[in-house]
Design an enzyme around this catalytic site. Structure first.
Site, mmCIF file in Angstrom:
data_model
loop_
_atom_site.group_PDB
_atom_site.id
_atom_site.type_symbol
_atom_site.label_atom_id
_atom_site.label_comp_id
_atom_site.label_asym_id
_atom_site.label_seq_id
_atom_site.Cartn_x
_atom_site.Cartn_y
_atom_site.Cartn_z
ATOM 1 N N ASN A 6 71.075 -26.304 38.881
ATOM 2 C CA ASN A 6 70.037 -27.216 38.409
ATOM 3 C C ASN A 6 68.806 -26.972 39.253
ATOM 4 O OD1 ASN A 6 68.497 -29.352 37.482
ATOM 5 N ND2 ASN A 6 69.570 -30.892 38.694
ATOM 6 N N GLY A 7 67.630 -26.834 38.613
ATOM 7 C CA GLY A 7 66.401 -26.598 39.349
ATOM 8 C C GLY A 7 65.720 -25.334 38.885
ATOM 9 N N ARG A 38 71.372 -36.140 31.421
ATOM 10 C CA ARG A 38 70.573 -35.234 32.241
ATOM 11 C C ARG A 38 70.207 -33.947 31.513
ATOM 12 N NH1 ARG A 38 70.446 -36.429 37.700
ATOM 13 N NH2 ARG A 38 69.799 -34.290 38.071
ATOM 14 N N LYS A 42 57.842 -46.026 25.098
ATOM 15 C CA LYS A 42 59.182 -46.199 24.532
ATOM 16 C C LYS A 42 59.200 -45.805 23.066
ATOM 17 C CE LYS A 42 61.382 -47.089 27.912
ATOM 18 N NZ LYS A 42 60.435 -46.144 28.447
ATOM 19 N N GLU A 82 53.667 -48.935 28.392
ATOM 20 C CA GLU A 82 55.113 -48.766 28.400
ATOM 21 C C GLU A 82 55.683 -48.937 26.997
ATOM 22 O OE1 GLU A 82 59.115 -48.315 29.623
ATOM 23 O OE2 GLU A 82 57.170 -47.562 30.321
ATOM 24 N N HIS A 111 35.585 -48.618 22.303
ATOM 25 C CA HIS A 111 34.996 -47.439 22.936
ATOM 26 C C HIS A 111 35.648 -46.148 22.446
ATOM 27 C CE1 HIS A 111 32.560 -49.818 25.702
ATOM 28 N NE2 HIS A 111 33.619 -50.596 25.865
ATOM 29 N N CYS A 119 69.400 -31.254 33.914
ATOM 30 C CA CYS A 119 70.665 -30.530 33.971
ATOM 31 C C CYS A 119 71.680 -31.336 34.780
ATOM 32 C CB CYS A 119 70.552 -29.139 34.578
ATOM 33 S SG CYS A 119 69.438 -28.027 33.710
ATOM 34 N N LYS A 161 66.837 -37.485 31.535
ATOM 35 C CA LYS A 161 66.728 -38.732 32.283
ATOM 36 C C LYS A 161 66.043 -38.551 33.628
ATOM 37 C CE LYS A 161 67.655 -43.094 33.081
ATOM 38 N NZ LYS A 161 66.917 -44.135 32.338
ATOM 39 N N GLU A 198 58.887 -41.991 22.682
ATOM 40 C CA GLU A 198 60.049 -41.302 23.246
ATOM 41 C C GLU A 198 61.204 -41.202 22.253
ATOM 42 O OE1 GLU A 198 60.731 -41.824 27.992
ATOM 43 O OE2 GLU A 198 60.763 -43.671 26.815
ATOM 44 N N TRP A 247 69.436 -28.694 30.446
ATOM 45 C CA TRP A 247 68.116 -29.020 29.908
ATOM 46 C C TRP A 247 67.251 -27.798 30.193
ATOM 47 C CZ3 TRP A 247 62.977 -29.764 31.367
ATOM 48 C CH2 TRP A 247 62.187 -30.530 30.490
#
Length: 603
Positions: free
Chosen positions: A100-101, A27, A481, A477, A500, A2, A598, A484, A74
């Site tokens: 926000n939170g 955000r 990416k 990583e 395995h 947010c 983000k 995402e 968000w």
């Protein structure tokens, strides 16, 4: 998550508020809204969707006023709907707030307010805030006292901004979620992050937990929750406003991939002198009392931490990496000789902050590796090392990962000298290669064939990424990416783990990206042949000198030959481009991938 913004001046605030909201959209982008006051009441406009939807709605409304607050959401409590969008008001529309939170005790607060006659119009936890303040105003409190008193009832993490009709000020506070004041010439600002108002002012005041700030067109003053005056310095941010703009690129992510040579030069600048690492805040002897290191981080930063762990372990220092959310819940043993390093781009990641707090309370020394000077992690840890990558807007981290790893190489060299008494093997070659890293990244970007390969090898059965040693965290990583921003299945593995279990998933429709660094080449070649035996294509990312791998693979993405400890950083740039071009071809929302934001400032 947010984004909060506010603008307090003598002229119309609407245009600046919309610019700030657009700058904060990384955000959160489920819904957006603003509220302005102009002496004739408070006007609220909000809607589901992105800031562009709000801007279209405002084109038909007259929402001018010198003081305003805004929010891009968000979702946590309640789905993204018009009703759940911020700002929220009390029953009489006199109080308006953005948040926000997470208010952990909002159910109990809401039930109490409803029992006293308050009516709610949303599913959010935020809506209790204006109702609590409204009650206190009705009881005769002035706005600042009412705000502070209402905040005292809240449990959880939050950043809040509030206006009261007829009162020429914005009231704000934070606890576990970031807020920063922007001090301008013609207006003052408030936001969750500096890029919101960077084009209007570069003078900022970073608020700390339990600070209460009252911002007027002329000034701001800060107190604690009990009303005692607090002094916070006005700092100048050295980010260029153009760094927070696309600059002609189709997406922020592509721009930030291309910015990596610049960000790496900033990271390295002044920190290498011959065979020595010069970190201003960490002179020789700084880490003499350290016997073990723990990295804690989330997401991309966790992969950077794994890279740092690999380096330190190779150099003879006891090191481990932990996912911050797990560490906070199940902390590893520490003592006064343990250095706990929190790797966090924003310095505001809730799980990482909680883990650092746990380590600190149990006697460990803490150090933040972060991109933001005034962040909570930088202020609350014993020490901080800044990666100096500049602002990153795209949700999928790119340039900050390479700068984090480069910073950890430098920090690792400094640590090893203090812990073991001498430099690492091949120190001079490694540091010379590190100084050449920006140029090598430029060559990767300029010559990459990632667009064609991503087109040819878009797999219907998922995508695998494999590597050994320091290539393993880069494989993780690369997969992160890819998933995402493409929304396609992707997994990263240590190359030796394929036999395995994961080989059961490999088919002709499963492209496998193999990262070669020159370490244990025969073993990686064997893994590649195992994959090809199952009919899957293998795309190698390695220097041309790694013929064991490149001659075996079906496709090849070259990177410059450099020190083996740094090759994986260059391979990661190729994997970023693979993910980007695949997502672009699939017409995904690259800068704002679904369900992600983000900065994860809630646990």
């Amino acid at each position: 998550m947010c984004g909060i913004t506010a603008r307090i001046g003598d002229d119309d605030s609407l245009d600046d508020l919309l610019v700030s909201l657009k700058n904060l959209e990384y955000r959160g982008y489920d819904s957006a809204g603003i509220a302005v006051q102009n002496g004739a009441g408070i006007e609220v406009s909000k809607c589901e969707g992105e800031v562009a939807e709000l801007k279209s709605q405002l084109a038909t409304n007259d929402h001018d006023g010198p003081i305003g607050i805004g929010h891009t959401r968000w979702s946590t409590h309640g789905p993204p709907t018009d009703e759940n969008a911020h700002p929220h008001t009390g029953c009489k529309g006199r109080v308006v707030a953005v948040h926000n939170g997470i208010i952990e005790n909002y159910n109990a607060l809401r039930e109490g307010l409803q029992a006293r006659g308050h009516e709610f119009t949303s599913d959010t936890d935020t809506e209790v805030i204006p109702h609590l303040v409204e009650e206190r105003l009705e009881a005769g409190m002035d706005p600042e006292v009412a705000f502070r008193d209402a905040v005292g009832e809240l449990d959880g993490s939050y950043a809040i901004a509030m206006m009261v009709d007829g009162d020429p000020a914005v009231y704000a506070t934070r606890n576990g979620s970031p807020l920063v004041v922007g001090v301008g010439e013609e207006a003052n600002y408030l936001a969750s992050d500096v890029p919101a108002f960077l084009e209007f002012t570069d003078r900022v005041v970073y608020l700390e937990d339990d600070d209460v700030v009252v911002i007027t067109p002329e000034d701001h003053h800060i107190t604690d929750l009990t009303g005692n005056a607090v002094s916070r310095p006005v700092e100048t941010v050295d980010w260029d406003p153009e760094d927070a703009e696309k600059g002609g690129y189709d997406h922020y992510m592509l721009k930030e991939i291309h910015e990596q040579p610049v960000s790496l030069r900033q990271t390295i600048r002044g920190r290498i002198e011959g065979e020595d690492v010069v970190l201003e805040d960490f002179p020789p002897g700084t880490f003499n009392d350290v016997s073990r290191v723990q990295f804690i981080a989330c997401g991309t930063s966790y992969h950077a931490g794994m890279y740092g762990e690999w380096l330190l372990s190779k150099w003879g220092v006891d090191a481990n990496t932990f996912i911050a959310s797990e560490y906070a819940a199940y902390p590893a043993p520490v003592d006064e000789e343990t250095l706990v390093i929190g790797v966090t781009q924003s310095g505001e990641t809730a799980d990482t902050l909680e883990a650092l707090k746990s380590a600190r309370e149990r006697g460990a020394r803490t150090l933040a590796v972060t991109n933001v000077i005034g962040s909570t992690a930088a202020r609350t840890c014993d020490d901080a090392l800044f990666i100096r990558a500049g602002p990153e807007i795209g949700v999928a981290a790119t340039k900050t990962f390479s700068s984090q790893v480069a910073s950890l190489v430098l920090l690792g060299e400094r640590l090893v000298r203090d812990v073991t008494g001498g430099p690492t093997e091949e120190c001079q070659q490694r540091l010379e290669s590190l100084k050449s890293l920006p140029e090598h990244v430029e060559r990767v970007i300029e010559n990459s064939n990632a667009a064609a390969i991503s087109h040819q090898w878009l797999g219907g059965g998922g995508h695998f990424f494999i590597g050994r040693g320091n290539a393993y965290p880069v494989a993780l990583e690369g997969a992160l990416k890819f998933k995402e921003i493409t929304y396609e299945h992707a997994e990263g593995f240590a190359a030796g783990e394929l036999k395995h279990g994961p080989l059961a998933l490999v088919t002709a429709d499963t492209p496998v990206f193999a990262i070669g660094t020159g370490q244990h080449p025969k073993r990686l070649e064997s893994n590649v042949r195992e994959i090809q035996t199952r009919g899957a294509p293998v795309i190698a990312i390695a220097p041309r000198t790694e013929t064991d791998l490149t001659d075996t693979a079906d496709e090849f993405l070259p990177v410059p030959a450099t020190h083996p400890d740094l090759v994986a950083i260059l391979a990661n740039v190729q994997l970023q481009l693979i993910a980007y071009h695949a997502a672009d071809e699939m017409e995904r929302s690259i800068d704002k991938p679904r369900n992600l934001a983000k900065s994860v400032t809630v646990e």
